[in-house]
Design a protein around this motif. Structure first.
Motif, PDB file in Angstrom:
ATOM      1  N   ALA A  49       7.679   2.357  -7.678  1.00 36.21           N
ATOM      2  CA  ALA A  49       7.157   3.162  -6.432  1.00 36.21           C
ATOM      3  C   ALA A  49       7.973   3.192  -5.441  1.00 36.21           C
ATOM      4  O   ALA A  49       8.260   4.270  -4.527  1.00 36.21           O
ATOM      5  N   LEU A  50       8.692   2.044  -4.983  1.00 36.01           N
ATOM      6  CA  LEU A  50       9.649   2.067  -3.923  1.00 36.01           C
ATOM      7  C   LEU A  50      11.060   2.713  -4.239  1.00 36.01           C
ATOM      8  O   LEU A  50      11.458   3.407  -3.313  1.00 36.01           O
ATOM      9  N   LYS A  51      11.563   2.511  -5.417  1.00 35.28           N
ATOM     10  CA  LYS A  51      12.580   3.114  -5.905  1.00 35.28           C
ATOM     11  C   LYS A  51      12.441   4.780  -5.852  1.00 35.28           C
ATOM     12  O   LYS A  51      13.400   5.507  -5.469  1.00 35.28           O
ATOM     13  N   SER A  52      11.209   5.172  -6.334  1.00 37.45           N
ATOM     14  CA  SER A  52      10.764   6.658  -6.126  1.00 37.45           C
ATOM     15  C   SER A  52      11.076   7.083  -4.975  1.00 37.45           C
ATOM     16  O   SER A  52      11.417   8.232  -4.708  1.00 37.45           O
ATOM     17  N   ARG A  53      10.927   6.497  -3.790  1.00 38.48           N
ATOM     18  CA  ARG A  53      10.981   6.802  -2.362  1.00 38.48           C
ATOM     19  C   ARG A  53      12.360   6.510  -1.836  1.00 38.48           C
ATOM     20  O   ARG A  53      12.637   6.797  -0.628  1.00 38.48           O
ATOM     21  N   GLY A  54      13.296   6.111  -2.618  1.00 37.32           N
ATOM     22  CA  GLY A  54      14.883   5.992  -2.163  1.00 37.32           C
ATOM     23  C   GLY A  54      14.888   4.635  -1.470  1.00 37.32           C
ATOM     24  O   GLY A  54      15.919   4.431  -0.730  1.00 37.32           O
ATOM     25  N   ILE A  55      14.109   3.766  -1.613  1.00 36.34           N
ATOM     26  CA  ILE A  55      14.120   2.369  -0.845  1.00 36.34           C
ATOM     27  C   ILE A  55      14.989   1.512  -1.788  1.00 36.34           C
ATOM     28  O   ILE A  55      15.026   0.999  -3.093  1.00 36.34           O
ATOM     29  N   ARG A  56      15.818   0.718  -1.075  1.00 37.70           N
ATOM     30  CA  ARG A  56      16.785  -0.258  -1.712  1.00 37.70           C
ATOM     31  C   ARG A  56      15.893  -1.634  -1.978  1.00 37.70           C
ATOM     32  O   ARG A  56      15.170  -2.124  -1.060  1.00 37.70           O
ATOM     33  N   VAL A  57      15.972  -1.955  -3.244  1.00 38.54           N
ATOM     34  CA  VAL A  57      15.133  -3.133  -3.717  1.00 38.54           C
ATOM     35  C   VAL A  57      16.002  -4.388  -4.148  1.00 38.54           C
ATOM     36  O   VAL A  57      16.924  -4.087  -4.849  1.00 38.54           O
ATOM     37  N   CYS A  58      15.727  -5.497  -3.633  1.00 37.94           N
ATOM     38  CA  CYS A  58      16.332  -6.587  -3.992  1.00 37.94           C
ATOM     39  C   CYS A  58      15.133  -7.509  -4.581  1.00 37.94           C
ATOM     40  O   CYS A  58      13.987  -7.820  -4.223  1.00 37.94           O
ATOM     41  N   VAL A  59      15.412  -7.856  -5.908  1.00 36.63           N
ATOM     42  CA  VAL A  59      14.502  -8.705  -6.751  1.00 36.63           C
ATOM     43  C   VAL A  59      14.790 -10.206  -6.808  1.00 36.63           C
ATOM     44  O   VAL A  59      16.248 -10.705  -7.106  1.00 36.63           O
ATOM     45  N   HIS A  60      13.931 -11.088  -6.649  1.00 42.70           N
ATOM     46  CA  HIS A  60      14.160 -12.484  -6.553  1.00 42.70           C
ATOM     47  C   HIS A  60      13.650 -13.123  -8.031  1.00 42.70           C
ATOM     48  O   HIS A  60      12.590 -12.660  -8.579  1.00 42.70           O
ATOM     49  N   ILE A  61      14.737 -13.841  -8.814  1.00 43.70           N
ATOM     50  CA  ILE A  61      14.092 -14.565  -9.633  1.00 43.70           C
ATOM     51  C   ILE A  61      14.540 -16.112  -9.757  1.00 43.70           C
ATOM     52  O   ILE A  61      15.374 -16.506  -8.689  1.00 43.70           O
ATOM     53  N   ILE A  62      13.704 -16.886 -10.384  1.00 39.59           N
ATOM     54  CA  ILE A  62      14.102 -18.175 -10.232  1.00 39.59           C
ATOM     55  C   ILE A  62      14.527 -18.847 -11.862  1.00 39.59           C
ATOM     56  O   ILE A  62      13.674 -18.446 -12.396  1.00 39.59           O
ATOM     57  N   ASN A  63      15.461 -19.683 -11.911  1.00 32.36           N
ATOM     58  CA  ASN A  63      15.679 -20.486 -12.922  1.00 32.36           C
ATOM     59  C   ASN A  63      15.246 -21.893 -13.127  1.00 32.36           C
ATOM     60  O   ASN A  63      15.144 -22.644 -11.982  1.00 32.36           O
TER      61      ASN A  63
ATOM     62  N   GLU B  59       0.819  -1.284  -0.055  1.00 27.19           N
ATOM     63  CA  GLU B  59      -0.042  -0.095   0.036  1.00 27.19           C
ATOM     64  C   GLU B  59       0.820   1.167  -0.121  1.00 27.19           C
ATOM     65  O   GLU B  59       1.917   1.377   0.559  1.00 27.19           O
ATOM     66  N   ALA B  60       0.320   2.312  -0.589  1.00 26.46           N
ATOM     67  CA  ALA B  60       1.142   3.518  -0.828  1.00 26.46           C
ATOM     68  C   ALA B  60       1.513   4.252   0.673  1.00 26.46           C
ATOM     69  O   ALA B  60       2.609   4.471   1.221  1.00 26.46           O
ATOM     70  N   GLU B  61       0.789   4.049   1.675  1.00 23.24           N
ATOM     71  CA  GLU B  61       1.021   4.395   3.089  1.00 23.24           C
ATOM     72  C   GLU B  61       2.072   3.384   3.865  1.00 23.24           C
ATOM     73  O   GLU B  61       2.702   3.832   4.387  1.00 23.24           O
ATOM     74  N   THR B  62       2.071   2.260   3.470  1.00 29.83           N
ATOM     75  CA  THR B  62       3.221   1.354   3.843  1.00 29.83           C
ATOM     76  C   THR B  62       4.514   1.914   3.206  1.00 29.83           C
ATOM     77  O   THR B  62       5.586   1.761   3.967  1.00 29.83           O
ATOM     78  N   MET B  63       4.378   2.105   1.882  1.00 32.07           N
ATOM     79  CA  MET B  63       5.875   2.396   1.254  1.00 32.07           C
ATOM     80  C   MET B  63       6.299   3.855   1.554  1.00 32.07           C
ATOM     81  O   MET B  63       7.293   4.033   1.896  1.00 32.07           O
ATOM     82  N   ASP B  64       5.349   4.745   2.147  1.00 31.29           N
ATOM     83  CA  ASP B  64       5.832   6.027   2.707  1.00 31.29           C
ATOM     84  C   ASP B  64       6.636   5.734   3.979  1.00 31.29           C
ATOM     85  O   ASP B  64       7.538   6.468   4.345  1.00 31.29           O
ATOM     86  N   TYR B  65       5.831   4.952   4.924  1.00 29.43           N
ATOM     87  CA  TYR B  65       6.408   4.470   6.084  1.00 29.43           C
ATOM     88  C   TYR B  65       7.591   4.064   5.796  1.00 29.43           C
ATOM     89  O   TYR B  65       8.923   4.364   6.392  1.00 29.43           O
ATOM     90  N   LEU B  66       7.936   2.736   4.976  1.00 30.18           N
ATOM     91  CA  LEU B  66       9.079   2.168   4.835  1.00 30.18           C
ATOM     92  C   LEU B  66      10.210   3.351   4.371  1.00 30.18           C
ATOM     93  O   LEU B  66      11.383   3.385   4.656  1.00 30.18           O
ATOM     94  N   ALA B  67      10.048   4.343   3.383  1.00 28.69           N
ATOM     95  CA  ALA B  67      10.966   5.309   2.943  1.00 28.69           C
ATOM     96  C   ALA B  67      11.183   6.032   4.052  1.00 28.69           C
ATOM     97  O   ALA B  67      12.554   6.397   4.129  1.00 28.69           O
ATOM     98  N   GLY B  68      10.438   6.246   5.304  1.00 26.77           N
ATOM     99  CA  GLY B  68      10.836   6.933   6.396  1.00 26.77           C
ATOM    100  C   GLY B  68      11.834   6.188   7.268  1.00 26.77           C
ATOM    101  O   GLY B  68      13.080   6.596   7.823  1.00 26.77           O
ATOM    102  N   LEU B  69      11.537   4.900   7.296  1.00 32.51           N
ATOM    103  CA  LEU B  69      12.476   4.013   7.933  1.00 32.51           C
ATOM    104  C   LEU B  69      13.749   3.787   7.351  1.00 32.51           C
ATOM    105  O   LEU B  69      14.795   3.453   8.102  1.00 32.51           O
ATOM    106  N   SER B  70      13.923   3.762   5.814  1.00 34.09           N
ATOM    107  CA  SER B  70      14.900   3.555   5.269  1.00 34.09           C
ATOM    108  C   SER B  70      15.954   4.795   5.615  1.00 34.09           C
ATOM    109  O   SER B  70      17.244   4.601   5.553  1.00 34.09           O
ATOM    110  N   GLY B  71      15.585   5.739   6.082  1.00 35.93           N
ATOM    111  CA  GLY B  71      16.408   7.151   6.264  1.00 35.93           C
ATOM    112  C   GLY B  71      16.994   7.019   7.790  1.00 35.93           C
ATOM    113  O   GLY B  71      17.896   7.621   8.149  1.00 35.93           O
TER     114      GLY B  71
END
Length: 311
Positions: A181-195, A133-145
């Motif tokens: 949306a996460l990156k625009s808030r300055g949040i570090r993102v790790c992506v999972h892929i499966i082979n 949710e947008a409010e969750t991502m906003d909170y996480l942006a604050g946490l990442s600071g």
């Protein structure tokens, strides 16, 4: 032979999590896995039922169990880590199922309980693109600071036809929107892929890696598809819808994927872990040290490294 790869302090030719954390913290840091009792949108019916076809328990096998508090799980993990590496700290890793799938007040309580525990220097949150949710991502942006924060997004594949086969229950477009949306808030993102997903060719797996690199993911986890007992994928295997990768095939694909990923991208995982007593196939994946060593040797033999073919 000295590695030609810049982001390495040993013989590795890819950007390991160990190297990244040592540079970031200047001390040994490990993951402390946590099961906070979350469910998942494609388990509870909000998006689907049954979960992804490969999923046995949302990686909860590696935790101390959701019946324990977050603080207690962190303490047990810290004890485990420091028994082997005295003085090490941990990143609280919310691993099991979808760890943003709850109202914000509940998320805040869980995350801050972990961050308040002794020895915790950061937090990593595994989730799905359709549970942010947008409010969750906003909170996480604050946490990442305030702390070292990573949000781990399960993509697995960019190919929507494959996503339907594995019951992912959201499209690649939904993933991309959440990632941006996460990156625009300055949040570090790790992506999972499966082979090795059903019906995928090596070129399709390479396309997924290229797309993740083009997006600008901070980190990537590359997993080997493992078929576990009791999962829907066990039935897919029985009728020939899943063909396990060979060890040689996996090594070739991973080397090619590393070549097209930016050298700055941290490779947080490069194979898979599963409950050995429930693993059906591929059994060669159990010997993780041999797989990692095989990747190292293959990169040297091919005279290649992460980012060599990145454009």
């Amino acid at each position: 032979m000295k590695s030609p790869f810049l982001y390495s302090n040993d013989n590795k030719r890819y950007h390991t999590l160990s190297y990244h954390l040592k540079k970031r913290f200047d001390r040994r840091v490990f993951k402390a896995v946590i099961d906070a009792g979350f469910t998942c949108p494609n388990l509870d019916g909000s998006k689907g039922f049954g979960g992804c076809t490969y999923c046995l328990s949302g990686s909860g096998d590696f935790t101390h169990g959701a019946d324990r508090s977050v603080a207690e799980q962190v303490r047990m993990e810290l004890d485990r880590v420091r028994e082997k590496t005295p003085g090490a700290d941990v990143i609280a890793y919310f691993q099991a199922h979808t760890n943003t799938y709850a109202p914000l007040p509940r998320l805040r309580e869980l995350y801050e309980s972990a961050l308040g525990a002794e020895g915790v220097c950061g937090i990593s949150i595994a989730t799905r693109a359709d549970a942010l949710e947008a409010e969750t991502m906003d909170y996480l942006a604050g946490l990442s600071g305030k702390t070292y924060l990573t949000v781990e997004l399960g993509l697995q594949t960019i190919h929507d036809a494959t996503a339907e086969k594995i019951n992912r229950c959201h499209s690649c477009a939904v993933f991309t929107e959440a990632f941006q949306a996460l990156k625009s808030r300055g949040i570090r993102v790790c992506v999972h892929i499966i082979n090795g997903l059903p019906g995928e060719t090596p070129e399709m797996m390479l396309d997924t890696a290229r797309a993740v690199g083009a997006l600008g993911a901070d980190a990537v986890k590359i997993h080997l598809l493992q078929v576990m007992r009791g999962t829907p994928m066990e039935r897919q295997l029985a009728v020939g819808e899943v063909v396990p990768m060979t060890r040689e095939g996996y090594l070739d694909v991973v080397c090619s994927q590393l070549e097209v990923l930016p050298p700055e991208t941290v490779i947080e995982r490069i194979t898979g872990d599963g409950a050995r007593d429930q693993l059906i196939t591929p059994l060669w994946g159990v010997d993780k040290i041999a797989v990692l060593g095989g990747i190292d040797r293959a990169l040297v033999q091919k005279d290649t490294w992460q980012g060599k073919r990145y454009v």
